[in-house]
Enzyme design. Structure first.
Site, PDB file in Angstrom:
ATOM      1  N   HIS A  13       1.042  -0.741  -0.356  1.00 27.49           N
ATOM      2  CA  HIS A  13       0.056   0.055   0.145  1.00 27.49           C
ATOM      3  C   HIS A  13       0.794   1.494  -0.119  1.00 27.49           C
ATOM      4  O   HIS A  13       1.246   1.368   1.006  1.00 27.49           O
ATOM      5  CB  HIS A  13      -1.034   0.175   1.213  1.00 27.49           C
ATOM      6  N   HIS A  15       1.547   5.284  -1.907  1.00 28.13           N
ATOM      7  CA  HIS A  15       1.235   6.592  -2.314  1.00 28.13           C
ATOM      8  C   HIS A  15       2.804   7.337  -3.375  1.00 28.13           C
ATOM      9  O   HIS A  15       3.490   8.136  -2.281  1.00 28.13           O
ATOM     10  CB  HIS A  15       0.655   7.374  -1.645  1.00 28.13           C
ATOM     11  N   LYS A  99      -9.402  -0.167  -5.661  1.00 23.70           N
ATOM     12  CA  LYS A  99      -9.197   0.595  -4.697  1.00 23.70           C
ATOM     13  C   LYS A  99     -10.612   1.106  -4.319  1.00 23.70           C
ATOM     14  O   LYS A  99     -11.492   1.479  -5.422  1.00 23.70           O
ATOM     15  CB  LYS A  99      -8.340   1.254  -5.010  1.00 23.70           C
ATOM     16  N   HIS A 136     -10.939   1.587   1.327  1.00 30.78           N
ATOM     17  CA  HIS A 136     -10.737   2.453   2.618  1.00 30.78           C
ATOM     18  C   HIS A 136     -11.477   2.055   3.614  1.00 30.78           C
ATOM     19  O   HIS A 136     -12.833   2.894   3.324  1.00 30.78           O
ATOM     20  CB  HIS A 136     -10.462   3.383   1.489  1.00 30.78           C
ATOM     21  N   HIS A 174      -4.776  -0.012   5.351  1.00 35.16           N
ATOM     22  CA  HIS A 174      -4.641   0.096   6.979  1.00 35.16           C
ATOM     23  C   HIS A 174      -5.264   0.051   7.928  1.00 35.16           C
ATOM     24  O   HIS A 174      -6.034   1.106   8.307  1.00 35.16           O
ATOM     25  CB  HIS A 174      -4.168   1.968   6.779  1.00 35.16           C
ATOM     26  N   ASP A 247       1.344   2.718   3.555  1.00 35.65           N
ATOM     27  CA  ASP A 247       0.228   4.148   3.600  1.00 35.65           C
ATOM     28  C   ASP A 247       1.141   5.488   3.361  1.00 35.65           C
ATOM     29  O   ASP A 247       1.013   6.295   4.355  1.00 35.65           O
ATOM     30  CB  ASP A 247      -0.520   3.611   4.568  1.00 35.65           C
TER      31      ASP A 247
HETATM   32  O1  DOR Z   1      -3.768   9.589   5.792  1.00 37.22           O
HETATM   33  C1  DOR Z   1      -4.020   9.247   4.626  1.00 37.22           C
HETATM   34  N1  DOR Z   1      -3.124   9.700   3.684  1.00 37.22           N
HETATM   35  N2  DOR Z   1      -4.925   8.356   4.323  1.00 37.22           N
HETATM   36  C2  DOR Z   1      -5.206   7.940   2.889  1.00 37.22           C
HETATM   37  O2  DOR Z   1      -6.401   7.293   3.439  1.00 37.22           O
HETATM   38  C3  DOR Z   1      -5.386   8.722   1.847  1.00 37.22           C
HETATM   39  C4  DOR Z   1      -3.214   8.980   2.516  1.00 37.22           C
HETATM   40  C5  DOR Z   1      -3.088  10.158   1.419  1.00 37.22           C
HETATM   41  O3  DOR Z   1      -3.067  10.175  -0.425  1.00 37.22           O
HETATM   42  O4  DOR Z   1      -2.801  11.209   1.521  1.00 37.22           O
HETATM   43 ZN    ZN Z   2      -3.055   5.213   1.451  1.00 37.15          ZN
END
Ligand code: DOR
Ligand code: ZN
Length: 344
Positions: A13, A15, A99, A136, A174, A247
């Protein structure tokens, strides 16, 4: 123990964002992880196979020469997603799943799902094609307390989905609560969960006591210590349903240290070291390898990595800031010490 060798881990997971930010985020994760599930909450969201493959090639452009890194892409599930798109995704080796963001639940989720019930035909196609659903798991109703959002999502949506689609592969991402641990444990082997470093190492005191700590603010929000302890027990138990997903969610300092700060902890620069810290705090470093490098691949029915990484017992301090093309970023655990370090 002064050195620990484990198979190269995967981040289930992650980003990375897009554009110039990739110059920072891709090398950081590629330095330790072999595979990573790339989240699709860009603006606009990554909803099609073509958009995901284009995004993947922009990521690959930033992988340092000689480094092996395989981004596996998650597509953003919307009310417009069709069973045909599910079939197309199933046939592409670079796409790992869809997702589900409830609309409004988190960063860039306005395109997310407003009616989980309306997803029936798409979920049926995902079950049929064995395409995992990554979730999520938080409701967004204004009358539900932010600390209860995960529990209510499980009760309202996840238990019905798993009853209706028992063969659907589902990852609750998460996880933050004892309710999530119980749900995953009680479900069949098609259901698993990822765990972040911050939810294992911290609780809501770390967010709120002595002043608001914006760099510990993420969604789902950190919960009370009793929930943290149940998460810790699940990770330490060696149950294969619980595995690594950082995450890691980069936001520049100016977007975090402001009156309405963004949610997300940028843990990538110390990701494996943070998990090592957690397991070593509990005298369970022997559990790190399966958690970080085994169970996730098994769940996704992918081969385990055959290369290895080495962690050495050495104190170091996470940087106060990381430079990016968009300005400085404060990583998770900034300025704090860790006892294990990746031998780079
Ligand atoms: O804290 C988070 N940031 N939770 C998420 O689900 C998305 C993520 C983000 O993309 O910044
Ligand atoms: Zn995430």
């Amino acid at each position: 123990m002064q050195s620990l060798i484990i198979p190269t881990p995967d981040d289930w997971h992650l980003h990375l964002r897009d554009g110039a930010m990739l110059r920072t985020t891709v090398p950081a994760s590629a330095a330790v992880f072999n595979r990573a599930v790339i989240m699709p909450n860009l603006v606009p969201p990554v909803t099609t196979v073509k958009a995901a493959l284009d995004y993947r090639s922009r990521i690959m452009d930033e992988v340092p020469h000689g480094v092996s890194f395989n981004p596996v892409m998650a597509l953003y599930l919307t009310a417009e997603t069709t069973p045909e798109q599910v079939a197309e995704a199933a046939a592409n080796e670079h796409i790992i799943g869809f997702k589900l963001y409830p609309s409004g639940a988190t960063t860039n989720s306005t395109a997310g799902v407003k009616s989980v019930d309306a997803l029936e035909p798409v979920l049926a196609a995902m079950q049929e094609h064995r395409v995992p659903l990554l979730v999520h798991g938080e409701v967004t109703d204004s009358d539900i307390d932010i600390f209860d959002r995960e529990r209510v999502f499980i009760e309202r949506h996840l238990i019905p989905i798993t009853e209706r689609f028992p063969n659907l592969k589902l990852v609750l991402e998460h996880i933050t609560t004892a309710d999530a641990v119980a749900f995953v444990k009680n479900a069949n082997s098609n259901v698993a969960a990822t765990m972040t470093p911050q939810h294992l190492l911290m609780n809501r005191n770390d967010l709120l006591v002595g002043g608001v700590k914006p760099h510990n603010y993420c969604l789902p929000i950190l919960k009370r210590r009793s929930h943290q302890q149940v998460l810790q027990e699940a990770a330490l138990s060696g149950n294969p349903k619980f595995f690594l997903g950082t995450d890691s969610a980069p936001h520049v300092q100016a977007s975090k240290e402001t009156a309405c700060g963004c949610a997300g902890c940028y843990s990538a620069p110390a990701a494996i070291e943070l998990y090592a810290e957690f397991f070593s705090q509990h005298n369970a470093l022997d559990k790190l390898a399966n958690f970080a490098s085994g169970y996730g691949a098994d769940f996704y029915q992918l081969p385990r990595n055959s290369e290895t990484i080495e962690l050495v017992k050495q104190q170091w301090t996470v940087a106060e800031t990381v430079d990016t093309a968009n300005g400085p970023m404060v990583p998770y655990w900034a300025g704090m010490g860790l006892n294990w370090r990746l031998n780079r």
